[in-house]
Design a protein around this motif. Structure first.
Motif, PDB file in Angstrom:
ATOM      1  N   TRP A  10       0.844  -1.190   0.000  1.00 39.22           N
ATOM      2  CA  TRP A  10       0.000   0.000   0.000  1.00 39.22           C
ATOM      3  C   TRP A  10       0.881   1.242   0.000  1.00 39.22           C
ATOM      4  N   ALA A  11       0.255   2.418   0.024  1.00 36.02           N
ATOM      5  CA  ALA A  11       0.975   3.683   0.175  1.00 36.02           C
ATOM      6  C   ALA A  11       0.020   4.731   0.723  1.00 36.02           C
ATOM      7  N   SER A  12       0.584   5.718   1.396  1.00 34.43           N
ATOM      8  CA  SER A  12      -0.238   6.771   1.988  1.00 34.43           C
ATOM      9  C   SER A  12      -0.975   7.576   0.925  1.00 34.43           C
ATOM     10  N   TRP A  13      -0.410   7.708  -0.260  1.00 34.41           N
ATOM     11  CA  TRP A  13      -0.983   8.508  -1.340  1.00 34.41           C
ATOM     12  C   TRP A  13      -2.002   7.739  -2.181  1.00 34.41           C
ATOM     13  N   CYS A  14      -2.199   6.461  -1.894  1.00 38.25           N
ATOM     14  CA  CYS A  14      -3.076   5.588  -2.685  1.00 38.25           C
ATOM     15  C   CYS A  14      -4.490   5.603  -2.096  1.00 38.25           C
ATOM     16  N   GLY A  15      -5.423   6.279  -2.772  1.00 38.67           N
ATOM     17  CA  GLY A  15      -6.803   6.368  -2.290  1.00 38.67           C
ATOM     18  C   GLY A  15      -7.454   5.017  -2.044  1.00 38.67           C
ATOM     19  N   PRO A  16      -7.415   4.081  -3.014  1.00 32.76           N
ATOM     20  CA  PRO A  16      -8.019   2.767  -2.778  1.00 32.76           C
ATOM     21  C   PRO A  16      -7.375   2.015  -1.603  1.00 32.76           C
ATOM     22  N   CYS A  17      -6.068   2.214  -1.399  1.00 24.94           N
ATOM     23  CA  CYS A  17      -5.389   1.577  -0.262  1.00 24.94           C
ATOM     24  C   CYS A  17      -5.959   2.115   1.048  1.00 24.94           C
ATOM     25  N   ARG A  18      -6.080   3.424   1.131  1.00 33.91           N
ATOM     26  CA  ARG A  18      -6.563   4.054   2.362  1.00 33.91           C
ATOM     27  C   ARG A  18      -8.016   3.667   2.619  1.00 33.91           C
ATOM     28  N   GLN A  19      -8.811   3.505   1.557  1.00 29.45           N
ATOM     29  CA  GLN A  19     -10.200   3.067   1.714  1.00 29.45           C
ATOM     30  C   GLN A  19     -10.265   1.626   2.219  1.00 29.45           C
ATOM     31  N   VAL A  41       3.757  -3.381   3.595  1.00 29.86           N
ATOM     32  CA  VAL A  41       4.911  -2.880   2.861  1.00 29.86           C
ATOM     33  C   VAL A  41       4.459  -1.608   2.149  1.00 29.86           C
ATOM     34  N   SER A  42       4.993  -0.487   2.594  1.00 35.25           N
ATOM     35  CA  SER A  42       4.604   0.797   2.018  1.00 35.25           C
ATOM     36  C   SER A  42       5.447   1.115   0.796  1.00 35.25           C
ATOM     37  N   LEU A  43       4.763   1.564  -0.249  1.00 35.06           N
ATOM     38  CA  LEU A  43       5.452   2.017  -1.449  1.00 35.06           C
ATOM     39  C   LEU A  43       5.482   3.541  -1.498  1.00 35.06           C
ATOM     40  N   ASP A  44       5.618   4.116  -0.308  1.00 36.40           N
ATOM     41  CA  ASP A  44       5.766   5.564  -0.184  1.00 36.40           C
ATOM     42  C   ASP A  44       7.194   5.978  -0.504  1.00 36.40           C
ATOM     43  N   GLU A  45       7.357   7.294  -0.692  1.00 38.66           N
ATOM     44  CA  GLU A  45       8.682   7.879  -0.864  1.00 38.66           C
ATOM     45  C   GLU A  45       9.001   8.829   0.286  1.00 38.66           C
ATOM     46  N   ASP A  46       7.958   9.316   0.948  1.00 39.69           N
ATOM     47  CA  ASP A  46       8.109  10.284   2.029  1.00 39.69           C
ATOM     48  C   ASP A  46       7.803   9.616   3.370  1.00 39.69           C
ATOM     49  N   ALA A  47       8.792   9.532   4.235  1.00 35.40           N
ATOM     50  CA  ALA A  47       8.632   8.842   5.522  1.00 35.40           C
ATOM     51  C   ALA A  47       7.582   9.510   6.398  1.00 35.40           C
ATOM     52  N   ALA A  48       7.521  10.828   6.394  1.00 30.14           N
ATOM     53  CA  ALA A  48       6.555  11.537   7.242  1.00 30.14           C
ATOM     54  C   ALA A  48       5.130  11.226   6.811  1.00 30.14           C
ATOM     55  N   ASP A  49       4.857  11.233   5.505  1.00 30.55           N
ATOM     56  CA  ASP A  49       3.514  10.910   5.004  1.00 30.55           C
ATOM     57  C   ASP A  49       3.138   9.473   5.365  1.00 30.55           C
ATOM     58  N   TRP A  50       4.095   8.567   5.211  1.00 31.19           N
ATOM     59  CA  TRP A  50       3.878   7.153   5.511  1.00 31.19           C
ATOM     60  C   TRP A  50       3.518   6.968   6.988  1.00 31.19           C
ATOM     61  N   LYS A  51       4.320   7.539   7.871  1.00 30.61           N
ATOM     62  CA  LYS A  51       4.084   7.378   9.315  1.00 30.61           C
ATOM     63  C   LYS A  51       2.793   8.061   9.754  1.00 30.61           C
ATOM     64  N   GLU A  56      -2.967   7.781  11.431  1.00 31.77           N
ATOM     65  CA  GLU A  56      -4.342   8.178  11.115  1.00 31.77           C
ATOM     66  C   GLU A  56      -5.260   6.971  10.936  1.00 31.77           C
ATOM     67  N   ASP A  57      -4.762   5.937  10.262  1.00 35.91           N
ATOM     68  CA  ASP A  57      -5.587   4.769   9.952  1.00 35.91           C
ATOM     69  C   ASP A  57      -5.542   3.708  11.050  1.00 35.91           C
ATOM     70  N   LYS A  58      -4.763   3.964  12.115  1.00 34.70           N
ATOM     71  CA  LYS A  58      -4.659   3.073  13.269  1.00 34.70           C
ATOM     72  C   LYS A  58      -4.208   1.663  12.869  1.00 34.70           C
ATOM     73  N   LEU A  59      -3.112   1.622  12.134  1.00 32.69           N
ATOM     74  CA  LEU A  59      -2.536   0.367  11.655  1.00 32.69           C
ATOM     75  C   LEU A  59      -1.479  -0.087  12.664  1.00 32.69           C
TER      76      LEU A  59
END
Length: 116
Positions: A10-19, A41-51, A56-59
């Protein structure tokens, strides 16, 4: 009791992932004490956005990221070309299902964990 493992790409920027995250949280809450592990496994590039997305999503399970988006070595190893993508592994580490969601995923996890 053995463990089954869901690997969730998933990734923080991925709308379907967050849904999908609330469904993954519900799955974890229902089955973790019965033998299910989740590794995200996050496919983010920005650590702050990922964390921030994790909070936020309580993972509350294990998270990893190389902060390399789709060039992440783990994603490349699993042949991930889009997200969200999930792999369900049995107790021996064998992939037994890919991209199951909802009731189909719940049913497969119950079967793997021998839950009636």
């Amino acid at each position: 009791m053995g463990k089954a493992t869901l690997i969730d790409f998933w990734a923080s920027w991925c709308g379907p992932c967050r849904q999908e995250n609330p469904n993954v949280v519900a799955l974890y809450n229902e089955f973790h004490n019965k033998g299910l592990n989740i590794i995200s496994v996050s496919l983010d590039e920005d650590a702050a956005d990922w964390k921030e997305a994790i909070a936020e999503d309580k993972l509350t399970w294990t998270h990893v990221s190389n902060l390399k988006e789709m060039k992440d070595p783990i994603a490349l190893q699993y042949g991930v070309t889009q997200i969200p993508t999930t792999f369900l592994l049995d107790v021996s580490g064998k992939v037994v299902a890919v991209d199951l969601r909802g009731e189909a995923l719940n049913a497969k996890v119950k079967k793997l964990l021998n839950i009636k």
